[in-house]
Design an enzyme around this catalytic site. Sequence first.
Site, short mmCIF file in Angstrom:
data_model
loop_
_atom_site.label_atom_id
_atom_site.label_comp_id
_atom_site.label_asym_id
_atom_site.label_seq_id
_atom_site.Cartn_x
_atom_site.Cartn_y
_atom_site.Cartn_z
N PRO A 127 1.05 -0.86 0.17
CA PRO A 127 0.11 0.05 0.26
C PRO A 127 0.27 1.09 0.03
O PRO A 127 1.00 2.62 -0.68
CB PRO A 127 -1.11 -0.05 1.33
N GLN A 278 -7.48 13.53 -45.46
CA GLN A 278 -6.35 13.55 -44.80
C GLN A 278 -6.15 12.90 -43.34
O GLN A 278 -5.64 13.04 -43.37
CB GLN A 278 -5.72 14.25 -45.50
N GLN A 335 -11.67 8.09 -31.61
CA GLN A 335 -12.20 9.52 -31.99
C GLN A 335 -11.93 9.93 -33.49
O GLN A 335 -13.33 9.46 -33.81
CB GLN A 335 -10.74 10.42 -32.19
N GLU A 362 4.61 -2.73 -13.66
CA GLU A 362 5.98 -2.80 -14.03
C GLU A 362 6.58 -2.11 -13.82
O GLU A 362 7.70 -2.11 -14.81
CB GLU A 362 5.56 -4.13 -14.57
N1 CAA Z 1 18.81 -6.07 -12.35
C1 CAA Z 1 19.29 -6.96 -11.46
N2 CAA Z 1 19.68 -5.80 -10.21
C2 CAA Z 1 19.05 -4.76 -10.16
C3 CAA Z 1 18.46 -4.05 -10.91
C4 CAA Z 1 18.36 -4.98 -12.27
N3 CAA Z 1 17.57 -4.42 -13.57
N4 CAA Z 1 17.68 -2.77 -10.95
C5 CAA Z 1 18.68 -2.84 -10.12
N5 CAA Z 1 19.33 -3.66 -9.94
C6 CAA Z 1 19.70 -4.46 -8.02
C7 CAA Z 1 21.18 -2.67 -8.15
O1 CAA Z 1 22.50 -3.08 -8.83
C8 CAA Z 1 21.66 -2.37 -7.01
O2 CAA Z 1 22.43 -3.56 -6.29
P1 CAA Z 1 23.40 -3.22 -4.78
O3 CAA Z 1 22.53 -3.27 -3.86
O4 CAA Z 1 24.51 -4.38 -4.82
O5 CAA Z 1 24.47 -1.85 -5.92
C9 CAA Z 1 20.27 -2.30 -6.17
O6 CAA Z 1 19.16 -3.18 -7.38
C10 CAA Z 1 19.56 -1.38 -5.65
O7 CAA Z 1 19.35 -0.48 -6.70
P2 CAA Z 1 19.05 1.29 -6.97
O8 CAA Z 1 19.78 1.45 -6.33
O9 CAA Z 1 19.21 1.20 -8.84
O10 CAA Z 1 17.59 0.37 -6.77
P3 CAA Z 1 16.37 1.50 -6.30
O11 CAA Z 1 16.36 1.18 -5.20
O12 CAA Z 1 17.12 3.42 -6.83
O13 CAA Z 1 15.89 1.64 -7.49
C11 CAA Z 1 14.01 1.28 -9.55
C12 CAA Z 1 15.45 1.07 -8.92
C13 CAA Z 1 14.85 1.19 -11.07
C14 CAA Z 1 13.24 2.83 -9.31
C15 CAA Z 1 13.89 -0.18 -9.05
O14 CAA Z 1 13.22 0.63 -8.05
C16 CAA Z 1 11.58 -0.21 -9.86
O15 CAA Z 1 12.35 -0.56 -11.08
N6 CAA Z 1 10.64 0.43 -9.50
C17 CAA Z 1 9.82 0.02 -10.21
C18 CAA Z 1 8.70 -1.36 -9.60
C19 CAA Z 1 7.94 -2.21 -10.18
O16 CAA Z 1 8.39 -1.91 -11.44
N7 CAA Z 1 6.81 -2.54 -9.31
C20 CAA Z 1 6.07 -2.92 -11.02
C21 CAA Z 1 5.61 -3.76 -9.50
S1 CAA Z 1 4.99 -5.32 -9.99
C22 CAA Z 1 3.39 -5.24 -10.58
O17 CAA Z 1 2.88 -4.30 -11.21
C23 CAA Z 1 2.99 -7.04 -11.40
C24 CAA Z 1 1.74 -7.31 -12.08
O18 CAA Z 1 1.09 -7.84 -10.88
C25 CAA Z 1 1.33 -6.67 -12.96
#
Ligand code: CAA
Length: 379
Positions: A127, A278, A335, A362
């Site tokens: 949440p 067009q 539209q 996502e």
């Molecule tokens: N693959 C592997 N590792 C990764 C990665 C990736 N793509 N992206 C980041 N990491 C790792 C980093 O290397 C880092 O590693 P270390 O701790 O070793 O340094 C660690 O993860 C932390 O990375 P960040 O500092 O970049 O993390 P952040 O907190 O700043 O977050 C972000 C980055 C891209 C904003 C991420 O939080 C994000 O993607 N947020 C969105 C979340 C999301 O997509 N949620 C969807 C929910 S699921 C859903 O919608 C499901 C459904 O049912 C349809």
Amino acid sequence: MIELTEEQKLVQQTAKEIAEDVIAPNASYYDANEEFPQKSFEALRDAGFLAMMVSPEYGGSGLDTLSYVLAMTEVSKACASTGVMMSVNNSLAAYPLETYGSEYVKDTFLRKIAEGGRLGAFALSEPDAGSDPAGGRATAVLDGDEYILKGNKMWITNGGVADVYVVFAKTQPELKHKGMSAFVVEKGTPGFIIGPKEKKLGIRASPTTPLTFDDCRIPKENLVGKEGEGFKIAMSTLDGGRIGIAAQALGIGLAAVEAAISYANTRQAFGTTISKFQGLRWMIANASMEMEAARLLTWQAAMMKDQGKRFTKEAAMAKLYASEAAVRAADMSLQIHGGAGYSRDFPVERYYRDAKITAIYEGTSEIQRVVIARETIDK
Ligand code: CAA
């Protein structure tokens, strides 16, 4: 020009037939009644499309990501709710279990999805933590041979209809994202409560629920990967998930463009069909160009994943571009339909409602831009 293999063409053709014969005819009914698309689910399950990339060793179809994209696009053209059910099962449930799960996890839970035809779900958002999952508050404490899960999850696609849930919780909250771990939890486990379905603008046939873990005890063998690996498991899983959502958006956008063409070719005004004007021709031309660009970005991300290359940036670009292009295509198509498009007599109002979520779940468009900027500027 990307040439598909014979196997990929066969997958695409099979998906198209299922989409036209089973999924499309029921899509409006399921949407209007907010009912799980059971017939579509069964047809996809029977065709092996719900565990497309899982190894045959665990009951999957052993296909590549591009085949999955082709099938997702055809399915989502017919029904975006069915598309997300399929995408979450393949990308967000089966993938992390197969990639990070122990032999026990794969043999027990992956097999249930791939061989047993059970649905999976992915529980990361909370949440108060959506775009920033590292800020999640759910915890998992080891007590003897069991973990005790506590906390709330939200926006769970396949909530309630899924049997197998990949759940993220903090085993060491003080370590922030480094203290997050992944678990698999089965529906029916005491203390695992599935909340009521959300009332949504679109993808209404796809159930979305909150989940509560109220001192829910699970065997310690249900840990996926190692303790502390959860955040990376979630992020790399979402990289693949975003390819699936890009394919879903492409499907919705293509359906909208096709609907616009077919309406414009039949609707008469000022003594001719409106497809001769067009202003409208250019709207359709722009949208079909954007769909082609979305397709190429999505296929590229899928092919890079299949080649074992890093595809974080490409998946984010595909998802961002395809979702926003689908929203524009659905708006354009509605539209062109005029008043007819605003009524439920035509499916375009459903495309319009369904397209929007692809720019939110996502990872929102804003999060995709964060990912692309980091990958482009900082790395
Ligand atoms: N693959 C592997 N590792 C990764 C990665 C990736 N793509 N992206 C980041 N990491 C790792 C980093 O290397 C880092 O590693 P270390 O701790 O070793 O340094 C660690 O993860 C932390 O990375 P960040 O500092 O970049 O993390 P952040 O907190 O700043 O977050 C972000 C980055 C891209 C904003 C991420 O939080 C994000 O993607 N947020 C969105 C979340 C999301 O997509 N949620 C969807 C929910 S699921 C859903 O919608 C499901 C459904 O049912 C349809």
